[in-house]
Design a protein around this motif. Sequence first.
Motif, PDB file in Angstrom:
ATOM      1  N   UNK A 128      -3.143   8.933  -4.337  1.00 49.30           N
ATOM      2  CA  UNK A 128      -4.189   7.960  -3.975  1.00 49.30           C
ATOM      3  C   UNK A 128      -4.402   6.881  -5.038  1.00 49.30           C
ATOM      4  N   UNK A 129      -4.241   7.245  -6.313  1.00 47.40           N
ATOM      5  CA  UNK A 129      -4.408   6.250  -7.374  1.00 47.40           C
ATOM      6  C   UNK A 129      -3.284   5.216  -7.317  1.00 47.40           C
ATOM      7  N   UNK A 130      -2.069   5.687  -7.130  1.00 47.70           N
ATOM      8  CA  UNK A 130      -0.914   4.804  -7.031  1.00 47.70           C
ATOM      9  C   UNK A 130      -1.071   3.874  -5.824  1.00 47.70           C
ATOM     10  N   UNK A 131      -1.511   4.439  -4.701  1.00 50.43           N
ATOM     11  CA  UNK A 131      -1.711   3.640  -3.486  1.00 50.43           C
ATOM     12  C   UNK A 131      -2.825   2.607  -3.689  1.00 50.43           C
ATOM     13  N   UNK A 132      -3.910   2.997  -4.354  1.00 47.43           N
ATOM     14  CA  UNK A 132      -5.022   2.068  -4.590  1.00 47.43           C
ATOM     15  C   UNK A 132      -4.575   0.918  -5.493  1.00 47.43           C
ATOM     16  N   UNK A 133      -3.817   1.236  -6.526  1.00 45.75           N
ATOM     17  CA  UNK A 133      -3.321   0.181  -7.406  1.00 45.75           C
ATOM     18  C   UNK A 133      -2.337  -0.715  -6.654  1.00 45.75           C
ATOM     19  N   UNK A 134      -1.528  -0.105  -5.796  1.00 43.18           N
ATOM     20  CA  UNK A 134      -0.615  -0.886  -4.967  1.00 43.18           C
ATOM     21  C   UNK A 134      -1.369  -1.823  -4.042  1.00 43.18           C
ATOM     22  N   UNK A 135      -2.453  -1.329  -3.463  1.00 38.67           N
ATOM     23  CA  UNK A 135      -3.264  -2.176  -2.582  1.00 38.67           C
ATOM     24  C   UNK A 135      -3.840  -3.369  -3.345  1.00 38.67           C
ATOM     25  N   UNK A 136      -4.321  -3.123  -4.560  1.00 39.16           N
ATOM     26  CA  UNK A 136      -4.867  -4.222  -5.369  1.00 39.16           C
ATOM     27  C   UNK A 136      -3.795  -5.269  -5.662  1.00 39.16           C
TER      28      UNK A 136
ATOM     29  N   UNK B 262       6.125 -21.988  -9.650  1.00 39.96           N
ATOM     30  CA  UNK B 262       7.408 -21.851 -10.354  1.00 39.96           C
ATOM     31  C   UNK B 262       8.151 -20.585  -9.888  1.00 39.96           C
ATOM     32  N   UNK B 263       9.471 -20.550 -10.089  1.00 41.81           N
ATOM     33  CA  UNK B 263      10.261 -19.387  -9.651  1.00 41.81           C
ATOM     34  C   UNK B 263       9.766 -18.024 -10.153  1.00 41.81           C
ATOM     35  N   UNK B 264       9.312 -17.887 -11.410  1.00 42.91           N
ATOM     36  CA  UNK B 264       8.819 -16.561 -11.804  1.00 42.91           C
ATOM     37  C   UNK B 264       7.626 -16.091 -10.959  1.00 42.91           C
ATOM     38  N   UNK B 265       6.771 -17.022 -10.564  1.00 44.61           N
ATOM     39  CA  UNK B 265       5.614 -16.647  -9.747  1.00 44.61           C
ATOM     40  C   UNK B 265       6.051 -16.332  -8.326  1.00 44.61           C
ATOM     41  N   UNK B 266       7.062 -17.032  -7.836  1.00 45.50           N
ATOM     42  CA  UNK B 266       7.610 -16.695  -6.522  1.00 45.50           C
ATOM     43  C   UNK B 266       8.162 -15.268  -6.554  1.00 45.50           C
ATOM     44  N   UNK B 267       8.811 -14.913  -7.656  1.00 40.28           N
ATOM     45  CA  UNK B 267       9.287 -13.539  -7.834  1.00 40.28           C
ATOM     46  C   UNK B 267       8.142 -12.537  -7.845  1.00 40.28           C
ATOM     47  N   UNK B 268       7.042 -12.910  -8.491  1.00 39.09           N
ATOM     48  CA  UNK B 268       5.868 -12.036  -8.522  1.00 39.09           C
ATOM     49  C   UNK B 268       5.315 -11.837  -7.112  1.00 39.09           C
ATOM     50  N   UNK B 269       5.273 -12.915  -6.332  1.00 41.54           N
ATOM     51  CA  UNK B 269       4.785 -12.816  -4.952  1.00 41.54           C
ATOM     52  C   UNK B 269       5.662 -11.847  -4.160  1.00 41.54           C
ATOM     53  N   UNK B 270       6.968 -11.982  -4.291  1.00 40.64           N
ATOM     54  CA  UNK B 270       7.888 -11.082  -3.582  1.00 40.64           C
ATOM     55  C   UNK B 270       7.670  -9.637  -4.018  1.00 40.64           C
ATOM     56  N   UNK B 271       7.495  -9.429  -5.305  1.00 41.03           N
ATOM     57  CA  UNK B 271       7.266  -8.080  -5.807  1.00 41.03           C
ATOM     58  C   UNK B 271       5.946  -7.523  -5.270  1.00 41.03           C
ATOM     59  N   UNK B 272       4.901  -8.344  -5.252  1.00 40.29           N
ATOM     60  CA  UNK B 272       3.585  -7.885  -4.805  1.00 40.29           C
ATOM     61  C   UNK B 272       3.541  -7.611  -3.305  1.00 40.29           C
ATOM     62  N   UNK B 273       4.200  -8.451  -2.526  1.00 43.72           N
ATOM     63  CA  UNK B 273       4.099  -8.315  -1.065  1.00 43.72           C
ATOM     64  C   UNK B 273       5.199  -7.447  -0.447  1.00 43.72           C
ATOM     65  N   UNK B 274       6.333  -7.306  -1.111  1.00 45.67           N
ATOM     66  CA  UNK B 274       7.434  -6.510  -0.562  1.00 45.67           C
ATOM     67  C   UNK B 274       7.721  -5.300  -1.453  1.00 45.67           C
ATOM     68  N   UNK B 275       7.880  -5.549  -2.748  1.00 44.70           N
ATOM     69  CA  UNK B 275       8.241  -4.481  -3.677  1.00 44.70           C
ATOM     70  C   UNK B 275       7.174  -3.412  -3.823  1.00 44.70           C
ATOM     71  N   UNK B 276       5.929  -3.810  -3.942  1.00 40.31           N
ATOM     72  CA  UNK B 276       4.852  -2.833  -4.146  1.00 40.31           C
ATOM     73  C   UNK B 276       4.715  -1.883  -2.954  1.00 40.31           C
ATOM     74  N   UNK B 277       4.687  -2.382  -1.708  1.00 37.84           N
ATOM     75  CA  UNK B 277       4.641  -1.414  -0.592  1.00 37.84           C
ATOM     76  C   UNK B 277       5.833  -0.447  -0.594  1.00 37.84           C
ATOM     77  N   UNK B 278       7.004  -0.943  -0.968  1.00 42.90           N
ATOM     78  CA  UNK B 278       8.175  -0.063  -1.043  1.00 42.90           C
ATOM     79  C   UNK B 278       8.013   0.983  -2.143  1.00 42.90           C
ATOM     80  N   UNK B 279       7.449   0.579  -3.284  1.00 45.12           N
ATOM     81  CA  UNK B 279       7.217   1.535  -4.370  1.00 45.12           C
ATOM     82  C   UNK B 279       6.186   2.585  -3.973  1.00 45.12           C
ATOM     83  N   UNK B 280       5.132   2.178  -3.254  1.00 49.07           N
ATOM     84  CA  UNK B 280       4.123   3.138  -2.799  1.00 49.07           C
ATOM     85  C   UNK B 280       4.761   4.129  -1.827  1.00 49.07           C
ATOM     86  N   UNK B 281       5.590   3.625  -0.908  1.00 49.14           N
ATOM     87  CA  UNK B 281       6.292   4.498   0.018  1.00 49.14           C
ATOM     88  C   UNK B 281       7.209   5.457  -0.735  1.00 49.14           C
TER      89      UNK B 281
END
Length: 128
Positions: free
Chosen positions: A77-85, A104-123
Amino acid sequence: MNSKRLLQAVMAVLTLIPLITGSLVLLGVDNPEYRHIQLPRDTLLDSNLRFVGGLWFSFGLVFCWLIPKIDQPWVRPMFAAMGLMLFVGGLGRMASVALLGWPSPPIIGAIALELIGVPLLVWWQRSV
């Protein structure tokens, strides 16, 4: 390498992002990443940047603490809550894209990580 160890290794590398960038954001308007845009020396802006930097750096510390315990049931639940944030933060960045355009490209990478990578990591963490 089993799935748990691989997830721990991936998280160890990804945790460097909030630790390093959070440290820089803690510098407020004096952050070297912001020099090219010449931020005003405004106390409200500096205070808010430093606060967000502290939160972001703390995310890294909490993830460091969770890595060795990644397969424990109470971590889920902690990992999921942090992922949600992080996911909601990514949605906030997308609102900025809609209003102001692409960053800038690094922030675009952050967006991809936050919206795609984080849900995959939680899963992934749930499957370990």
